[in-house]
Design an enzyme around this catalytic site. Structure first.
Site, short mmCIF file in Angstrom:
data_model
loop_
_atom_site.label_atom_id
_atom_site.label_comp_id
_atom_site.label_asym_id
_atom_site.label_seq_id
_atom_site.Cartn_x
_atom_site.Cartn_y
_atom_site.Cartn_z
N GLU A 57 -25.58 0.37 14.64
CA GLU A 57 -25.29 1.22 15.64
C GLU A 57 -25.19 2.74 15.23
O GLU A 57 -23.96 2.72 14.49
CB GLU A 57 -24.31 0.33 16.63
CG GLU A 57 -24.12 1.43 17.99
CD GLU A 57 -22.82 0.68 18.67
OE1 GLU A 57 -22.63 1.37 19.72
OE2 GLU A 57 -22.12 -0.16 18.14
N LYS A 126 -28.25 2.20 25.02
CA LYS A 126 -27.12 1.23 25.40
C LYS A 126 -26.80 1.11 26.73
O LYS A 126 -26.74 2.23 27.40
CB LYS A 126 -25.91 1.47 24.41
CG LYS A 126 -24.83 0.60 24.24
CD LYS A 126 -23.77 1.08 23.46
CE LYS A 126 -22.70 0.09 23.20
NZ LYS A 126 -21.72 0.25 22.16
N CYS A 162 -24.92 -3.56 20.69
CA CYS A 162 -23.28 -4.23 20.36
C CYS A 162 -22.68 -4.68 21.54
O CYS A 162 -22.96 -6.08 21.90
CB CYS A 162 -22.53 -2.86 19.99
SG CYS A 162 -20.97 -3.37 19.08
N LEU A 309 6.72 5.89 -5.97
CA LEU A 309 7.07 4.38 -6.40
C LEU A 309 8.45 4.19 -6.44
O LEU A 309 8.98 4.58 -7.51
CB LEU A 309 6.12 4.23 -7.62
CG LEU A 309 5.86 2.80 -7.89
CD1 LEU A 309 5.34 1.86 -7.02
CD2 LEU A 309 5.25 2.48 -9.33
N SER A 310 8.82 3.32 -5.51
CA SER A 310 10.29 3.26 -5.36
C SER A 310 11.01 2.25 -5.99
O SER A 310 12.26 2.07 -6.33
CB SER A 310 10.75 3.31 -3.88
OG SER A 310 10.25 2.09 -3.15
N GLY A 312 10.58 -0.79 -4.57
CA GLY A 312 10.25 -1.82 -3.39
C GLY A 312 8.93 -2.21 -3.33
O GLY A 312 8.03 -1.67 -3.76
N ILE A 313 8.97 -3.18 -2.32
CA ILE A 313 7.69 -3.85 -2.08
C ILE A 313 6.56 -3.38 -1.31
O ILE A 313 5.25 -3.28 -1.77
CB ILE A 313 7.86 -5.32 -1.40
CG1 ILE A 313 6.60 -6.04 -1.57
CG2 ILE A 313 8.36 -5.16 0.13
CD1 ILE A 313 7.10 -7.68 -1.34
N ASP A 314 6.87 -2.29 -0.41
CA ASP A 314 5.92 -1.33 0.34
C ASP A 314 5.07 -0.61 -0.46
O ASP A 314 3.91 -0.65 -0.58
CB ASP A 314 6.55 -0.76 1.32
CG ASP A 314 7.16 -1.53 2.57
OD1 ASP A 314 6.52 -2.78 2.82
OD2 ASP A 314 8.27 -1.19 2.96
N THR A 415 3.83 5.04 2.91
CA THR A 415 4.03 3.52 2.55
C THR A 415 4.79 2.77 3.42
O THR A 415 5.01 1.68 3.24
CB THR A 415 4.68 3.31 0.99
OG1 THR A 415 5.89 3.93 1.15
CG2 THR A 415 3.81 3.99 0.01
N GLU A 420 8.55 -1.03 10.24
CA GLU A 420 9.32 0.15 10.29
C GLU A 420 8.84 1.17 11.16
O GLU A 420 9.60 1.74 11.92
CB GLU A 420 9.22 0.62 8.79
CG GLU A 420 9.98 -0.18 7.73
CD GLU A 420 9.69 0.19 6.26
OE1 GLU A 420 10.31 -0.11 5.52
OE2 GLU A 420 8.71 1.35 6.30
N LYS A 539 7.92 9.47 16.77
CA LYS A 539 7.62 9.40 15.40
C LYS A 539 6.22 8.99 15.00
O LYS A 539 5.49 9.70 14.08
CB LYS A 539 8.49 8.47 14.67
CG LYS A 539 9.99 9.15 14.55
CD LYS A 539 10.95 8.20 13.61
CE LYS A 539 12.15 8.70 13.53
NZ LYS A 539 13.18 7.79 12.50
#
Length: 598
Positions: A57, A126, A162, A309-310, A312-314, A415, A420, A539
């Site tokens: 499409e 469409k 579609c 790059l902290s 941490g996992i994120d 990140t 959060e 935010k």
């Protein structure tokens, strides 16, 4: 709908038709590039013996083009490009079905064009324009009239576009019913169908319903690309009239695949084709994040990315996704330690960078933070230290990353995860800084799952290394922002397994608090989470775009007012604040519990 004059002698009835499904990656607004992709795919389809090559499409414009299609210059350029592509088909090669915006009789349509024999042979519009979730086509397009089929090399092909197949049989403006009644022999459905978890099952169920009702085979062609927040996973397929799977193309991979269709006693059927295994669940979510990030960087012409790059996992997961998307040479990671950064964070960040093979820098932020505190000292004199000083750390990191971006031309990857972003557990102009966020629509528990998954698997075409790239210590360590001594996320938030379960009910399902509490969740906790969710809307409006993988992401799907005093019935609004000055720490804390926190 518009038909062009005189069908050619090649339109006489036949018993065999080779159709190529062009599951490819357009770029919105790149008419020359998309047209060249059409030409290249047509050459490939011709080499495969195709009589017809079908594109998704609005392929020529890129999907979704949003308000770009309202520009008269863009509409005119689309038409001129279609006419040029039509002239190319005078060479006797495959016919082309391709989507484009089309202005006619003072209206703008989402159109699908048949190009064959050197001319624009037919145009179909469409009918059913989606106006929900991520779609707002009624804003820019006018609906077409119920169409009849187009004739391609003697075969009458219906082209519901579609959303045209998502209406129930017998419903108002049922396009498939109309096509079946006007002689269509095969349904060919061009799509711009974005990815979300379990979407492939939904598409298949809808297609089965239309095949069952119409008695016609159906070929479903979807694009594969990232476009801003949306990711399109391809996964094109076909069903025979008996609802058997004729072929299945892979997800998240471009391809041009030709299959042979034959006319039998019971009508047309596909003589067979490839049946790819579709990746699902966490694997599909990971692949979607990688594709979305890759296309955002490539299509906006960034040479690479930089991220903080902290340890941490994120940030570790984002780094892995970035390397899988772009390769290690185009990823730069920066560790930005301060006095609260634990040694294990520094060790783990370095281990991730080494495992991924990226450029890695360590830039202590103490001079920046202490300089900001010194500059603010006259205004902060006599006031206790609080979250303000904590946020200075995040903002110093944000400034540094943006400076690296400016100097080296790299895009900052931010990140923050969906947990959060839901609760506002992020700092404006600090850790929220960035151009794109691949994990924005992943809850924290999903981040953990995808990180563990990446250590044992990576998607086809990923440019990162095999094996463990995120150390086990990151997977088992309690998450922390490290903005004060011994801080953990659970100081401010419920445990993530509980929090994510509540957020999924509040965000994706829009469930009332009473129902969530009835299922066993603590009422005070649910009320607090709902309040955080509402207060953090401002935010989220300022956050970077990020890949959509859930049914309802922030921005395209869930659009709430920032100024909003409604609360779930039974949950009272906070009382009006006293006009007297509040100078105590307790009063300030109470105000923060009901007001926006920057």
């Amino acid at each position: 709908m518009t038909d062009r004059p005189a069908e050619s002698s090649a339109d006489r009835p036949v018993d065999r038709l080779a159709i190529a499904a062009a599951q490819l990656n357009p770029t919105v607004g790149d008419l020359d590039g998309n047209a060249e992709t059409v030409r290249r795919a047509r050459r490939e389809a011709a080499a495969q013996g195709a009589d017809l090559v079908a594109f998704p499409e609005l392929f020529l414009a890129g999907y979704p083009p949003e308000d770009l299609v309202l520009k008269p210059a863009f509409q005119a350029a689309c038409r001129a490009t279609i006419e040029a592509l039509a002239r190319d088909t005078a060479d006797g090669g495959p016919a082309v079905l391709v989507g484009t915006p089309w202005a006619e009789d003072g209206k703008l349509h989402n159109a699908y064009c048949l190009l064959d024999g050197g001319r624009l042979a037919a145009v179909r519009f469409k009918v059913n324009l989606p106006n929900y979730g991520v779609f707002d086509e009624r804003r820019v397009f006018a609906p077409g009239a119920p169409p009849g089929p187009v004739t391609v090399r003697g075969v009458r092909i219906g082209v519901p576009i579609c959303e045209d197949i998502w209406t129930e049989w017998g419903a108002y403006e049922d396009v498939v019913e109309c096509l079946a009644e006007t002689g269509a022999e095969i349904l060919l459905v061009p799509n711009g169908s974005p990815y979300s978890r379990d979407k492939a099952d939904q598409r298949l169920a809808v297609a089965v319903a239309r095949v069952t009702e119409s008695g016609l085979p159906l070929l479903y062609v979807n694009q594969v690309c990232g476009q801003d927040e949306l990711v399109f996973d391809g996964a094109s397929f076909a069903l025979n009239a008996d609802r058997s799977l004729a072929f299945q193309l892979p997800a998240f991979q471009e391809c041009v695949t030709t299959t042979v269709w034959e006319r039998g006693a019971a009508g047309w059927y596909c003589a067979g084709g490839p049946v790819a295994r579709l990746i699902e669940d966490d694997e599909a979510d990971y692949a979607a994040c990688v594709l979305g990030l890759r296309d955002y960087v490539e299509k906006n012409r960034f040479p690479g990315i930089v991220l903080g790059l902290s340890g941490g996992i994120d940030s570790a997961l984002c780094a892995a996704m970035a390397v899988d998307a772009l390769g290690p040479a185009r990823v730069r990671c920066v560790m930005l330690p301060y006095r609260y950064t634990a040694d294990v964070s520094k060790t783990d960040a370095a281990a991730v960078a080494q495992a991924l093979g990226v450029k890695y820098d360590v830039l202590p932020i103490a001079p920046a933070v202490e300089g900001l505190e010194a500059a603010l000292a006259p205004l902060f004199a006599g006031l206790p230290r609080d979250v303000t000083e904590e946020n200075l750390q995040a903002r110093a990191r944000g400034v540094i990353l943006m400076a690296v971006s400016n100097k080296h031309g790299l895009m900052v990857v931010t990140t923050g995860n969906k947990s959060e972003m839901s609760c506002g557990y992020a700092t404006l102009y600090g850790d929220m800084n960035g151009g794109f966020n691949p994990i924005k629509d992943l809850y924290k528990t999903q981040v953990y799952r995808l990180s563990a998954l990446r250590n044992t698997w990576k998607p086809d075409g990923a440019l990162g290394p095999d094996g463990v790239v995120i150390p086990e210590s990151i997977l088992v360590r309690p998450p922390t922002a490290e903005l004060r001594e011994n801080q953990t996320d659970q100081d401010s938030l419920p445990p993530y397994d509980v929090l994510d379960a509540v957020l999924e009910r509040l965000v994706e399902r829009e469930e009332p608090i009473a129902r969530i509490v009835a299922d066993g969740f603590d009422r005070d906790m649910v009320v607090r989470v709902e309040r955080m969710l509402n207060l953090a809307e401002y935010k989220r409006r300022q956050a970077a775009p990020g890949v959509k993988v859930t049914l309802k992401n922030f921005g395209r799907d869930r659009r709430y007012p920032i100024t909003n005093r409604f609360r779930d019935p039974g949950v009272p609004l906070p009382p009006p604040e006293n006009s007297e000055p509040k100078s105590t720490r307790a009063a300030a804390a109470a105000a923060r519990s009901t007001a926006m926190d920057f």
